[in-house]
Design a protein around this motif. Structure first.
Motif, PDB file in Angstrom:
ATOM      1  N   LEU A 630       0.863  -1.180   0.000  1.00 34.30           N
ATOM      2  CA  LEU A 630       0.000   0.000   0.000  1.00 34.30           C
ATOM      3  C   LEU A 630       0.902   1.233   0.000  1.00 34.30           C
ATOM      4  CD1 LEU A 630      -2.784  -0.823   2.620  1.00 34.30           C
ATOM      5  CD2 LEU A 630      -3.102  -0.500   0.174  1.00 34.30           C
ATOM      6  N   PHE A 631       0.766   2.100  -0.997  1.00 32.32           N
ATOM      7  CA  PHE A 631       1.531   3.351  -1.027  1.00 32.32           C
ATOM      8  C   PHE A 631       0.611   4.458  -0.522  1.00 32.32           C
ATOM      9  CE2 PHE A 631       3.498   7.015  -3.343  1.00 32.32           C
ATOM     10  CZ  PHE A 631       4.668   7.016  -2.612  1.00 32.32           C
ATOM     11  N   VAL A 727       8.029  -0.651   7.425  1.00 35.87           N
ATOM     12  CA  VAL A 727       8.874  -1.396   6.483  1.00 35.87           C
ATOM     13  C   VAL A 727      10.120  -1.871   7.214  1.00 35.87           C
ATOM     14  CG1 VAL A 727      10.202  -1.267   4.346  1.00 35.87           C
ATOM     15  CG2 VAL A 727       8.028  -0.058   4.529  1.00 35.87           C
ATOM     16  N   PRO A 728      10.467  -3.161   7.113  1.00 36.05           N
ATOM     17  CA  PRO A 728      11.645  -3.664   7.839  1.00 36.05           C
ATOM     18  C   PRO A 728      12.932  -3.007   7.341  1.00 36.05           C
ATOM     19  CG  PRO A 728      10.808  -5.315   6.316  1.00 36.05           C
ATOM     20  CD  PRO A 728       9.793  -4.229   6.348  1.00 36.05           C
ATOM     21  N   ALA A 729      13.880  -2.851   8.266  1.00 36.84           N
ATOM     22  CA  ALA A 729      15.146  -2.209   7.917  1.00 36.84           C
ATOM     23  C   ALA A 729      16.024  -3.110   7.057  1.00 36.84           C
ATOM     24  CB  ALA A 729      15.890  -1.814   9.183  1.00 36.84           C
ATOM     25  N   TYR A 757       8.411   8.090   2.997  1.00 40.96           N
ATOM     26  CA  TYR A 757       9.742   7.973   3.599  1.00 40.96           C
ATOM     27  C   TYR A 757      10.360   6.570   3.430  1.00 40.96           C
ATOM     28  CZ  TYR A 757       7.652  12.012   5.935  1.00 40.96           C
ATOM     29  OH  TYR A 757       7.009  13.196   6.197  1.00 40.96           O
ATOM     30  N   ASP A 758       9.604   5.643   2.879  1.00 41.56           N
ATOM     31  CA  ASP A 758      10.051   4.245   2.856  1.00 41.56           C
ATOM     32  C   ASP A 758      10.342   3.712   1.459  1.00 41.56           C
ATOM     33  OD1 ASP A 758       9.437   4.128   5.653  1.00 41.56           O
ATOM     34  OD2 ASP A 758       7.334   3.838   5.127  1.00 41.56           O
ATOM     35  N   VAL A 759      10.263   4.570   0.449  1.00 45.30           N
ATOM     36  CA  VAL A 759      10.336   4.089  -0.933  1.00 45.30           C
ATOM     37  C   VAL A 759      11.664   3.400  -1.224  1.00 45.30           C
ATOM     38  CG1 VAL A 759      10.308   4.796  -3.360  1.00 45.30           C
ATOM     39  CG2 VAL A 759       8.708   5.833  -1.740  1.00 45.30           C
ATOM     40  N   GLU A 775      -0.099  -3.597  -5.969  1.00 44.64           N
ATOM     41  CA  GLU A 775      -0.729  -2.736  -4.971  1.00 44.64           C
ATOM     42  C   GLU A 775      -2.058  -3.336  -4.530  1.00 44.64           C
ATOM     43  OE1 GLU A 775      -1.768   1.982  -4.176  1.00 44.64           O
ATOM     44  OE2 GLU A 775      -1.195   1.296  -6.178  1.00 44.64           O
ATOM     45  N   TYR A 776      -2.286  -3.293  -3.214  1.00 50.10           N
ATOM     46  CA  TYR A 776      -3.531  -3.859  -2.675  1.00 50.10           C
ATOM     47  C   TYR A 776      -4.674  -2.879  -2.943  1.00 50.10           C
ATOM     48  CZ  TYR A 776      -6.591  -6.492   0.428  1.00 50.10           C
ATOM     49  OH  TYR A 776      -7.615  -7.251   0.931  1.00 50.10           O
TER      50      TYR A 776
END
Length: 850
Positions: A630-631, A727-729, A757-759, A775-776
């Protein structure tokens, strides 16, 4: 009547015999006392008498007949008189349900016109306490006569010892000799001697006499087995075999075996699941007598054969002397049988045609055969070019990169070498067939080799090392037998539960040694010397250094599960200390989801010539897992989470967060909205962590909000979906997180929440797993309707966190027993409690929960 002046004989301090001999009336043998399988006892006297004698049985000092004196119970007693020939007679007293109250002196008066003789039989109480057989000793053959099994079953109120001998010499355990002794219930014991021969003829030609002395503190009995017992057994004349055939368009598997039996046999067929096959529409069983010399053929037909039927079949042949078993492993349809079944299988024409039957086109099958042969030849040529160092063309490189189709493996646990009792335990746990890692690792592990196993998460690694350890423990019982090292406490408890479930029938003892639990309690558990220790490295080292009398000098197995994470958690120093104190002569199993440089170094340091087992590729996820993303804008992240959980209402969901504080806040937010959520993170006490995990496992709560502490190794089969809220590191952490669902062949869903911030990190994950996620689909307008309510719940959750921290700081009593189980009303909202105003009112402190 003549006085008693005859001789006295003692038999095992149980029976006393006196007589006055005359030519016409005298005892031929001492009286015999025996205990039957049904619990009754029989006293028998054998004597010579030409005339019909008068016989009276008496008990104790009474001169009355015994029927009215023995325990006052009519119907328990029965006397019989048998004339064996013109001169020999016998009289037997049978006492039903005999026990300690029947101990005492018994008298048998036998008189005729010319003389009188008397037998005095003393039955002591110890007679009822010594072992006695409760079924006929058995002599059985297995594996077409190569394996000989001599067994017994006795009842004894006290613990027994069983010592086997061959021709009078003690029989030691060896490669071809094995012993089985086990306690079946409170007072019943089973024992067996298993002999393995290189051939059936070698077993049949053996003339040795085997004896087993079964003893307790009150007495001893002997089971004897000789060639005369095996001579009457059924023996295989033609090995069990199977073949395929097609009859009337039905694919049939036909099994038959030839055997000889001196008496009428009973034949039972057993299928691949260890269950007897009964006559039905699909199964037909026949026993054909080929000649009057006792030659038979047993035959079984299994119609509608399919791949699910491949495996081991057993034919059990039994007569009055014992049992013989023949086995065959019937795997797949041979090529001709497969082709025939396709050629002659009926097919209905497609819609629009007449519903008549038509035969399959044989030319298409021939084409398939030709294509398969051509593919095999092409791959063979490519391999020869690569081995010779010849450069490949682009087309050949592309063809070489295509994966070969894997052959289906239908081996069962029994086919892999797992013993019968553990196969039954696997069945009880619902393990229908071995997983890929188990099929790959068990054969090597059961042969005594070290194993390094790499497998995707949720693949059954625990069973791959637990079954070999338990089977070896059965063969060589010993305390402190195996040590399993794990990175997390939750995984340690889960592995211990698996060992206990698999070892229920053999009474395996386990101890879990992890942090967060009182060391004194753990030291007491270690003092009991359990068979299996499951531990985290840090706490185990604490006990090795500080617990007096505890050591691992006798250890036989060392397992390092999730080894890559053990090393990533900086346990290297602890591992070094453990490896120094465990014996070098041991078996070592190293299992990991991924192979890193540290794991490779650990392999070289701790394993000897290991069998390498790998059933995954780097960063691979299971096939039945549906992965989406999900974006979304960061400020609506909580609203989208609530929306998704509403969409998955009734499902079991794990929500992963990056920090302990985020896990607590998210769990409280969801609770404010009436959802059944519990947190799990590293800053909770061990008791509360287990409490949260057990509530989720038992489905008392359907949402678990946790950090990566729960991302590795935990096996919770009913998880329907995983939400990567943060989002996992690390990319490999993504693989382990989503591996909590779609386990054991089930389907699952994983959704990752990606903000602006996670892209970059999300793109790394896609690159590592080699897959572009879809994408859900969501309805944005429905999400926006939730924003205001979710924001209010977030504020209430934040206030609650501050309140909890305030109470911790000032040592006030908590209003609830657990942080993770607050009171809920019918609407799901937490009941607000009236707060008394303390000095200075509410403390506005920063949230320090991480």
């Amino acid at each position: 009547m003549t006085h008693y002046n005859g001789r006295r004989m003692t038999l095992e301090n149980i029976m006393v015999f006196k007589q006055v001999s005359t030519d016409s009336l005298r005892f031929l043998d001492p009286p015999s006392l025996r205990q039957n399988v049904d619990g009754s006892i029989e006293i028998e006297t054998v004597f010579e008498s030409q005339a019909l004698p008068d016989i009276q049985w008496k008990f104790g000092s009474s001169e009355d007949i015994i029927a009215s004196q023995l325990n006052g119970a009519e119907g328990r007693l029965k006397t019989t008189f048998v004339r064996r020939n013109d001169e020999t007679c016998s009289s037997t007293l049978r006492i039903e349900g005999a026990g300690d109250g029947d101990a005492g002196m018994y008298k048998c008066d036998i008189s005729s016109d010319a003389a009188c003789i008397t037998a005095l039989i003393e039955v002591k109480k110890d007679f009822f306490k010594r072992p006695f057989f409760i079924q006929k000793t058995g002599f059985h053959l297995r594996d077409n006569g190569r394996i000989v099994i001599m067994d017994f079953r006795v009842r004894s109120p006290k613990k027994i010892t069983a010592n086997w001998s061959q021709d009078g010499l003690a029989l030691p355990k060896s490669r071809t000799v094995n012993f089985v002794h086990r306690k079946e219930n409170a007072d019943t014991y089973y024992g067996a001697l298993i002999l393995c021969r290189d051939s059936a003829s070698e077993a049949a030609q053996s003339t040795s006499v085997y004896e087993c002395r079964i003893k307790n503190e009150h007495g001893e009995i002997v089971a004897s087995y000789g060639q005369e017992q095996s001579s009457g057994l059924p023996h295989i004349t033609r090995p069990l075999s199977g073949r395929h055939m097609v009859k009337d368009h039905v694919h049939i598997a036909l099994f038959d075996v030839g055997f000889a039996s001196a008496s009428e046999p009973t034949v039972t067929w057993w299928n691949i699941r260890g269950k007897p096959l009964a006559e039905s529409g699909r199964v037909k069983v026949q026993v054909l007598k080929e000649s009057d010399d006792g030659i038979y053929t047993a035959r079984m037909q299994l119609a509608n054969w399919g791949e699910r039927d491949a495996g081991r079949y057993t034919c059990m042949i039994e007569n009055e002397c014992g049992k013989t078993a023949a086995d065959v492993v019937f795997r797949e349809v041979d090529h001709v049988g497969h082709l025939m079944s396709r050629l002659f299988s009926p097919a209905v024409e497609r819609r629009g045609s007449s519903p008549s039957l038509k035969m399959s086109d044989s030319s298409s099958d021939e084409d398939d055969m030709q294509k398969q042969l051509a593919e095999q030849q092409r791959r063979k040529k490519l391999k020869m070019k690569k081995d010779a160092g010849t450069p490949l063309t682009k087309e050949e490189e592309k063809a070489d990169a295509e994966p070969e189709e894997e052959e289906e493996d239908h081996r069962s646990f029994a086919d892999l070498g797992v013993c019968e009792s553990l196969v039954e335990a696997c069945t009880a746990l619902g393990w229908k067939e071995p997983s890929k890692i188990q099929k790959a690792a068990l054969p090597a592990a059961l042969k005594g080799k070290d194993v390094i196993g790499l497998a995707e998460t949720g693949s059954g690694k625990t069973g791959a090392f637990a079954l070999p350890i338990l089977q070896s423990l059965l063969e060589r019982p010993q305390k402190l037998f195996a040590l399993v090292l794990t990175p997390t406490r939750e995984l340690a408890f889960q592995i211990a539960q698996q060992f206990e479930a698999l070892g229920t029938s053999i009474g395996v003892m386990t101890a879990v040694i992890v942090g967060g639990v009182d060391m004194v309690t753990q030291a007491m558990a270690l003092a009991k010397r359990p068979h299996i220790i499951v531990a985290t490295p840090g706490r185990l080292v604490d006990h090795l250094e500080n617990t007096r009398g505890f050591n691992l000098k006798a250890l036989k197995f060392l397992v390092m599960d999730e080894a890559d994470r053990i090393l990533n958690m900086d346990f290297e120093a602890e591992l070094d200390k453990i490896l120094k104190v465990v014996p070098r002569d041991r078996n070592t199993y190293l299992f990991s989801a991924t192979m890193t440089k540290k794991v490779a170094k650990l392999e070289r340091a701790s394993l000897k010539d290991p069998a390498r087992v790998e059933v995954n590729t780097r960063y691979k996820t299971v096939d039945k897992l549906k992965q989406n993303y999900l974006f979304i804008p960061h400020k609506y992240k909580e609203a989208y989470l609530v929306y998704m959980l509403n969409e998955l209402f009734g499902s079991s969901v794990i929500v992963f967060t990056a920090t302990c504080a985020a896990a607590m806040k998210t769990a409280m937010l969801l609770r404010q909205l009436g959802m059944q959520a519990v947190p799990l993170h590293g800053q909770m006490s061990q008791q509360k962590r287990l409490g949260s995990l057990n509530k989720f496992k038992s489905k008392a709560r359907n949402i678990l909000v946790c950090t990566d502490v729960a991302s590795r190794g935990l096996d919770i089969p009913h998880v329907d979906a995983v939400m990567n809220y943060d989002v996992p590191a690390q990319s490999k952490d993504y693989v382990h997180r989503v591996g909590r669902t779609a386990r054991a062949g089930r389907a699952g869903l994983a959704v990752t929440y990606v903000t602006q911030y996670d892209v970059e990190q999300y793109q790394k994950i896609e690159a590592h797993i080699g897959k572009k996620l879809e994408e859900y689909p969501t309805v944005e307008s429905d999400v926006m309707l939730l924003v205001e309510r979710v924001a209010e719940a977030g504020r209430m959750a934040k206030d609650e966190l501050k309140e909890m921290e305030d109470k911790k700081k000032f040592g006030k009593k908590r209003g609830h027993d657990d942080d993770d189980d607050m009171e809920e009303n019918q609407g799901g909202m937490r009941k607000k409690k009236k707060m008394g105003k303390g000095k200075g009112g509410k403390m506005q402190i920063k949230n320090r929960i991480k």
